[in-house]
Design a protein around this motif. Structure first.
Motif, PDB file in Angstrom:
ATOM      1  N   GLY A 293       0.787  -1.224   0.000  1.00  0.00           N
ATOM      2  CA  GLY A 293       0.000   0.000   0.000  1.00  0.00           C
ATOM      3  C   GLY A 293       0.819   1.273   0.000  1.00  0.00           C
ATOM      4  O   GLY A 293       1.782   1.391  -0.736  1.00  0.00           O
ATOM      5  N   ASP A 294       0.418   2.242   0.823  1.00  0.00           N
ATOM      6  CA  ASP A 294       0.973   3.596   0.865  1.00  0.00           C
ATOM      7  C   ASP A 294       2.504   3.583   0.890  1.00  0.00           C
ATOM      8  O   ASP A 294       3.117   3.110   1.839  1.00  0.00           O
ATOM      9  CB  ASP A 294       0.428   4.325   2.097  1.00  0.00           C
ATOM     10  CG  ASP A 294       0.827   5.796   2.111  1.00  0.00           C
ATOM     11  OD1 ASP A 294       1.309   6.296   1.067  1.00  0.00           O
ATOM     12  OD2 ASP A 294       0.646   6.444   3.157  1.00  0.00           O
ATOM     13  N   LEU A 295       3.105   4.140  -0.167  1.00  0.00           N
ATOM     14  CA  LEU A 295       4.565   4.127  -0.297  1.00  0.00           C
ATOM     15  C   LEU A 295       5.249   5.178   0.566  1.00  0.00           C
ATOM     16  O   LEU A 295       6.422   5.048   0.888  1.00  0.00           O
ATOM     17  CB  LEU A 295       4.966   4.307  -1.763  1.00  0.00           C
ATOM     18  CG  LEU A 295       4.496   3.218  -2.724  1.00  0.00           C
ATOM     19  CD1 LEU A 295       4.976   3.512  -4.135  1.00  0.00           C
ATOM     20  CD2 LEU A 295       4.966   1.853  -2.282  1.00  0.00           C
ATOM     21  N   LYS A 296       4.524   6.231   0.937  1.00  0.00           N
ATOM     22  CA  LYS A 296       5.136   7.311   1.725  1.00  0.00           C
ATOM     23  C   LYS A 296       5.617   6.816   3.083  1.00  0.00           C
ATOM     24  O   LYS A 296       6.648   7.258   3.571  1.00  0.00           O
ATOM     25  CB  LYS A 296       4.143   8.455   1.934  1.00  0.00           C
ATOM     26  CG  LYS A 296       3.877   9.258   0.709  1.00  0.00           C
ATOM     27  CD  LYS A 296       2.899  10.365   1.020  1.00  0.00           C
ATOM     28  CE  LYS A 296       2.517  11.092  -0.251  1.00  0.00           C
ATOM     29  NZ  LYS A 296       1.485  12.089   0.003  1.00  0.00           N
ATOM     30  N   GLU A 297       4.868   5.929   3.691  1.00  0.00           N
ATOM     31  CA  GLU A 297       5.196   5.458   5.037  1.00  0.00           C
ATOM     32  C   GLU A 297       5.616   3.993   5.040  1.00  0.00           C
ATOM     33  O   GLU A 297       5.542   3.325   6.066  1.00  0.00           O
ATOM     34  CB  GLU A 297       3.993   5.667   5.951  1.00  0.00           C
ATOM     35  CG  GLU A 297       3.640   7.122   6.123  1.00  0.00           C
ATOM     36  CD  GLU A 297       2.433   7.328   7.013  1.00  0.00           C
ATOM     37  OE1 GLU A 297       2.060   6.390   7.746  1.00  0.00           O
ATOM     38  OE2 GLU A 297       1.872   8.428   6.965  1.00  0.00           O
ATOM     39  N   ASN A 298       6.083   3.505   3.900  1.00  0.00           N
ATOM     40  CA  ASN A 298       6.449   2.102   3.774  1.00  0.00           C
ATOM     41  C   ASN A 298       7.971   1.958   3.901  1.00  0.00           C
ATOM     42  O   ASN A 298       8.713   2.179   2.949  1.00  0.00           O
ATOM     43  CB  ASN A 298       5.948   1.580   2.426  1.00  0.00           C
ATOM     44  CG  ASN A 298       6.090   0.085   2.287  1.00  0.00           C
ATOM     45  OD1 ASN A 298       6.984  -0.502   2.857  1.00  0.00           O
ATOM     46  ND2 ASN A 298       5.204  -0.507   1.508  1.00  0.00           N
ATOM     47  N   ALA A 299       8.430   1.578   5.077  1.00  0.00           N
ATOM     48  CA  ALA A 299       9.873   1.469   5.347  1.00  0.00           C
ATOM     49  C   ALA A 299      10.519   0.381   4.490  1.00  0.00           C
ATOM     50  O   ALA A 299      11.662   0.540   4.039  1.00  0.00           O
ATOM     51  CB  ALA A 299      10.116   1.188   6.820  1.00  0.00           C
ATOM     52  N   GLU A 300       9.818  -0.714   4.264  1.00  0.00           N
ATOM     53  CA  GLU A 300      10.365  -1.802   3.439  1.00  0.00           C
ATOM     54  C   GLU A 300      10.638  -1.306   2.019  1.00  0.00           C
ATOM     55  O   GLU A 300      11.658  -1.642   1.421  1.00  0.00           O
ATOM     56  CB  GLU A 300       9.393  -2.982   3.395  1.00  0.00           C
ATOM     57  CG  GLU A 300       9.264  -3.723   4.697  1.00  0.00           C
ATOM     58  CD  GLU A 300       8.168  -4.780   4.647  1.00  0.00           C
ATOM     59  OE1 GLU A 300       7.514  -4.944   3.594  1.00  0.00           O
ATOM     60  OE2 GLU A 300       7.968  -5.437   5.679  1.00  0.00           O
ATOM     61  N   TYR A 301       9.714  -0.541   1.487  1.00  0.00           N
ATOM     62  CA  TYR A 301       9.866   0.004   0.136  1.00  0.00           C
ATOM     63  C   TYR A 301      11.084   0.920   0.063  1.00  0.00           C
ATOM     64  O   TYR A 301      11.916   0.804  -0.838  1.00  0.00           O
ATOM     65  CB  TYR A 301       8.604   0.764  -0.278  1.00  0.00           C
ATOM     66  CG  TYR A 301       8.727   1.476  -1.599  1.00  0.00           C
ATOM     67  CD1 TYR A 301       8.653   0.768  -2.794  1.00  0.00           C
ATOM     68  CD2 TYR A 301       8.941   2.852  -1.652  1.00  0.00           C
ATOM     69  CE1 TYR A 301       8.782   1.423  -4.015  1.00  0.00           C
ATOM     70  CE2 TYR A 301       9.066   3.504  -2.867  1.00  0.00           C
ATOM     71  CZ  TYR A 301       8.989   2.785  -4.044  1.00  0.00           C
ATOM     72  OH  TYR A 301       9.122   3.429  -5.249  1.00  0.00           O
ATOM     73  N   HIS A 302      11.212   1.831   1.031  1.00  0.00           N
ATOM     74  CA  HIS A 302      12.336   2.774   1.008  1.00  0.00           C
ATOM     75  C   HIS A 302      13.669   2.064   1.198  1.00  0.00           C
ATOM     76  O   HIS A 302      14.664   2.423   0.566  1.00  0.00           O
ATOM     77  CB  HIS A 302      12.123   3.868   2.062  1.00  0.00           C
ATOM     78  CG  HIS A 302      10.967   4.759   1.747  1.00  0.00           C
ATOM     79  ND1 HIS A 302      10.988   5.654   0.701  1.00  0.00           N
ATOM     80  CD2 HIS A 302       9.738   4.867   2.315  1.00  0.00           C
ATOM     81  CE1 HIS A 302       9.828   6.291   0.640  1.00  0.00           C
ATOM     82  NE2 HIS A 302       9.046   5.829   1.609  1.00  0.00           N
ATOM     83  N   ALA A 303      13.696   1.041   2.034  1.00  0.00           N
ATOM     84  CA  ALA A 303      14.925   0.271   2.241  1.00  0.00           C
ATOM     85  C   ALA A 303      15.314  -0.464   0.962  1.00  0.00           C
ATOM     86  O   ALA A 303      16.495  -0.488   0.574  1.00  0.00           O
ATOM     87  CB  ALA A 303      14.748  -0.713   3.389  1.00  0.00           C
ATOM     88  N   ALA A 304      14.329  -1.061   0.292  1.00  0.00           N
ATOM     89  CA  ALA A 304      14.607  -1.783  -0.956  1.00  0.00           C
ATOM     90  C   ALA A 304      15.079  -0.827  -2.048  1.00  0.00           C
ATOM     91  O   ALA A 304      15.987  -1.147  -2.815  1.00  0.00           O
ATOM     92  CB  ALA A 304      13.366  -2.553  -1.411  1.00  0.00           C
ATOM     93  N   ARG A 305      14.481   0.362  -2.112  1.00  0.00           N
ATOM     94  CA  ARG A 305      14.911   1.368  -3.104  1.00  0.00           C
ATOM     95  C   ARG A 305      16.351   1.824  -2.822  1.00  0.00           C
ATOM     96  O   ARG A 305      17.124   2.046  -3.742  1.00  0.00           O
ATOM     97  CB  ARG A 305      13.963   2.572  -3.101  1.00  0.00           C
ATOM     98  CG  ARG A 305      12.570   2.297  -3.625  1.00  0.00           C
ATOM     99  CD  ARG A 305      12.546   2.117  -5.089  1.00  0.00           C
ATOM    100  NE  ARG A 305      13.021   3.339  -5.709  1.00  0.00           N
ATOM    101  CZ  ARG A 305      13.024   3.577  -6.999  1.00  0.00           C
ATOM    102  NH1 ARG A 305      12.563   2.686  -7.815  1.00  0.00           N
ATOM    103  NH2 ARG A 305      13.496   4.699  -7.479  1.00  0.00           N
TER     104      ARG A 305
END
Length: 158
Positions: free
Chosen positions: A40-52
């Motif tokens: 879901g929401d990418l702004k508060e998604n720590a997993e997404y930011h870490a993977a990026r």
């Protein structure tokens, strides 16, 4: 164009790392990004930011390795004339003239250097002080503790 001196072993290690990054790490990171997007929401998604962030590091390292491999100057010391001269790729044994302590170093490229296993960069103060000298010569090397004088005990073309 800047050339990167490297031993055949160093070049092979970079090629292996590049293969690892492209065929294993990159697909794993892409899958992690896809999975994180599903949450879901990418702004508060720590997993997404870490993977990026991992993806950025991986892509940067791939570009760095590809650039170096494209400008590599492979030097195989085994093919050089064995005249006792300290050149890139040799293994040199030196003795501190004050303490009589002996150390053995292999002079390698910047990417291969690992002081823990006695591989020193061709650009290190020790290597710069030894390059061009012959077996039996003395070399004065400037260290953080001051100038130290060494004798070149043995030069090996391994």
């Amino acid at each position: 164009m800047q050339r990167y001196p490297m031993t055949p072993e160093g070049k092979l290690a970079l090629e292996k790392e590049l293969h690892q990054l492209k065929s294993i790490d990159r697909p794993r990171i892409i899958a992690a990004i896809a999975e994180a997007r599903e949450h879901g929401d990418l702004k508060e998604n720590a997993e997404y930011h870490a993977a990026r962030e991992q993806q950025g590091f991986c892509e940067g390292r791939i570009q760095d390795i590809e650039g170096k491999l494209g400008a590599v100057q492979e030097i195989d010391v085994k093919t050089l004339e064995k005249n006792g001269r300290v050149v890139f790729g040799v293994t040199v044994t030196i003795e501190n003239l004050d303490t009589e302590e002996q150390k053995t170093y292999k002079i390698v490229g910047d990417d291969e250097a690992d002081f823990k296993i006695n591989k020193i960069s061709v650009n290190s103060p020790i290597a710069r002080g030894l390059l061009g000298k012959n077996e039996g010569d003395d070399a004065k090397i400037v260290t953080p503790q001051g100038e130290v004088e060494y004798e070149i005990v043995k030069v090996e073309y391994l």
